[in-house]
Design an enzyme around this catalytic site. Structure first.
Site, short mmCIF file in Angstrom:
data_model
loop_
_atom_site.label_atom_id
_atom_site.label_comp_id
_atom_site.label_asym_id
_atom_site.label_seq_id
_atom_site.Cartn_x
_atom_site.Cartn_y
_atom_site.Cartn_z
N LYS A 123 0.84 -1.21 0.00
CA LYS A 123 0.00 0.00 0.00
C LYS A 123 0.88 1.25 0.00
O LYS A 123 0.62 2.20 -0.75
CB LYS A 123 -0.94 -0.01 1.22
CG LYS A 123 -2.00 -1.11 1.13
CD LYS A 123 -2.82 -1.26 2.41
CE LYS A 123 -3.75 -2.47 2.30
NZ LYS A 123 -4.55 -2.72 3.51
N ASP A 157 -10.72 2.93 4.57
CA ASP A 157 -11.02 1.49 4.44
C ASP A 157 -12.53 1.26 4.38
O ASP A 157 -12.98 0.17 4.02
CB ASP A 157 -10.48 0.74 5.67
CG ASP A 157 -9.23 -0.07 5.35
OD1 ASP A 157 -9.07 -0.48 4.19
OD2 ASP A 157 -8.43 -0.29 6.28
N GLN A 169 -4.30 -1.64 9.82
CA GLN A 169 -4.25 -2.95 9.17
C GLN A 169 -4.82 -4.02 10.11
O GLN A 169 -4.46 -4.08 11.29
CB GLN A 169 -2.80 -3.29 8.77
CG GLN A 169 -2.66 -4.55 7.94
CD GLN A 169 -3.35 -4.48 6.56
OE1 GLN A 169 -3.50 -3.43 5.97
NE2 GLN A 169 -3.78 -5.63 6.07
N1 GUN Z 1 -6.75 -6.95 6.32
C1 GUN Z 1 -7.14 -7.65 5.23
N2 GUN Z 1 -7.69 -6.83 4.30
C2 GUN Z 1 -7.63 -5.57 4.83
C3 GUN Z 1 -8.05 -4.31 4.35
O1 GUN Z 1 -8.60 -4.14 3.24
N3 GUN Z 1 -7.83 -3.26 5.19
C4 GUN Z 1 -7.25 -3.42 6.42
N4 GUN Z 1 -7.09 -2.32 7.19
N5 GUN Z 1 -6.87 -4.59 6.89
C5 GUN Z 1 -7.06 -5.66 6.10
#
Ligand code: GUN
Length: 304
Positions: free
Chosen positions: A52, A119, A96
């Site tokens: 990311k 998110d 995350q």
């Molecule tokens: N863990 C797995 N997928 C995601 C996501 O799209 N965002 C976040 N913050 N954690 C994740």
């Protein structure tokens, strides 16, 4: 069978975002700034967050990575979140997931300001999504909609079977595909670990979204000929032939199902890449204040 190429589509979208960032810069505006909080040292989470952050750099965004120890207390984590909520230089941020067991994930997500929740996990954003009010859509479902759209896949009146009811993928994509509009207007069946006769359900599906987290779970004998198959799974499976010691495997047995499907996403090179660009799109929306005006915060927006 046609491959739904996440690599190609995500690159197209990255180019579009990079062009927008250039425009913002030329107008003298600041570039979008995404922050990510990573708690602990889980290998998969580290890899996702790195990708990311790297993607932010590629499109010209600013990014900040906040790495916290796995034994951080919940209150300490909430303090970090509050700092980001109140930091005007940051347009959006993510925490995350998953978080260590001693931390209450729901409480953490509730503390993220909805206008910075790129998110789309905060109940305010989930509620707005459900009611079709402009908002941040969770990145993986948003990526699925985008790939369906860019390949002009017909969804109206189609029977869509979603396997897996996670808050991050299964639940939101089932809501999104049932909403009015395109992609949407599907008849959706949400299947999960307690579903009886899953195969009966999947065999009736025009579109299957496999998001249960079990490597190569979906086989050709569970799929109707010509169906659209979207694979959301990314499981690390041991593989001695790889330098890393593992390979990524989806929820779909690709070699088997691709003989029968009309369209199919690969793993890697499918929905994982779409997820990252969707987060970038949400961050760009945050910087442009598309859904929430900073001054109005929780109030109903003037332009809605
Ligand atoms: N863990 C797995 N997928 C995601 C996501 O799209 N965002 C976040 N913050 N954690 C994740």
């Amino acid at each position: 069978m046609q491959l739904l190429d996440g690599k190609k589509i995500s690159q197209e979208i990255r180019n579009e975002i990079a062009a927008e960032v250039k425009k913002l810069k030329n107008k003298g505006k600041k570039v979008p700034h995404l922050a990510a909080i990573l708690v602990g040292d889980d290998g998969a989470s580290q890899a996702y967050v790195s990708s990311k952050v790297k993607s932010c750099q590629e499109v010209g965004f600013r990014s900040s990575l906040i790495k916290l120890k796995k034994d951080i207390t919940q209150n300490e984590l909430l303090t970090h979140i509050n700092l980001l909520n109140n930091d005007d230089s940051i347009d959006g941020f993510i925490v995350q997931l998953p978080l260590p067991k001693h931390i209450n994930e729901q409480k953490v997500l509730l503390c993220i300001a909805p206008e910075k929740d790129v998110d789309g996990f905060h109940p305010v954003n989930i509620g707005r999504m459900t009611l079709n009010i402009p908002c941040y859509i969770p990145a993986t479902p948003k990526g699925i909609l985008e790939i369906l759209k860019r390949y002009k896949i017909e969804t109206e009146g189609k029977h869509c079977v979603v396997i897996g009811r996670s808050n991050i993928v299964g639940l939101p994509i089932s809501i999104l595909l049932a909403r009015k509009g395109y992609p949407g207007n599907c008849t959706v069946t949400l299947c999960h670990s307690k579903t009886e006769n899953l195969k009966e359900e999947t065999l009736r599906a025009d579109i299957i979204i496999a998001a249960l987290g079990k490597s190569e779970f979906l086989k050709a004998n569970m799929v109707k000929k010509g169906a659209v198959v979207i694979d959301v799974g990314i499981t690390r499976v041991e593989d001695e032939t790889k330098k890393s010691g593992y390979r990524l495997s989806g929820d779909v047995d690709f070699d088997d199902v691709s003989k029968k499907a009309g369209y199919i996403t690969p793993v890697p090179g499918g929905i994982g890449l779409m997820t990252v660009v969707s987060l970038l799109q949400n961050t760009l929306s945050a910087a442009k204040e598309e859904f929430y005006k900073k001054t109005l915060s929780f109030n109903v927006e003037e332009d809605f």
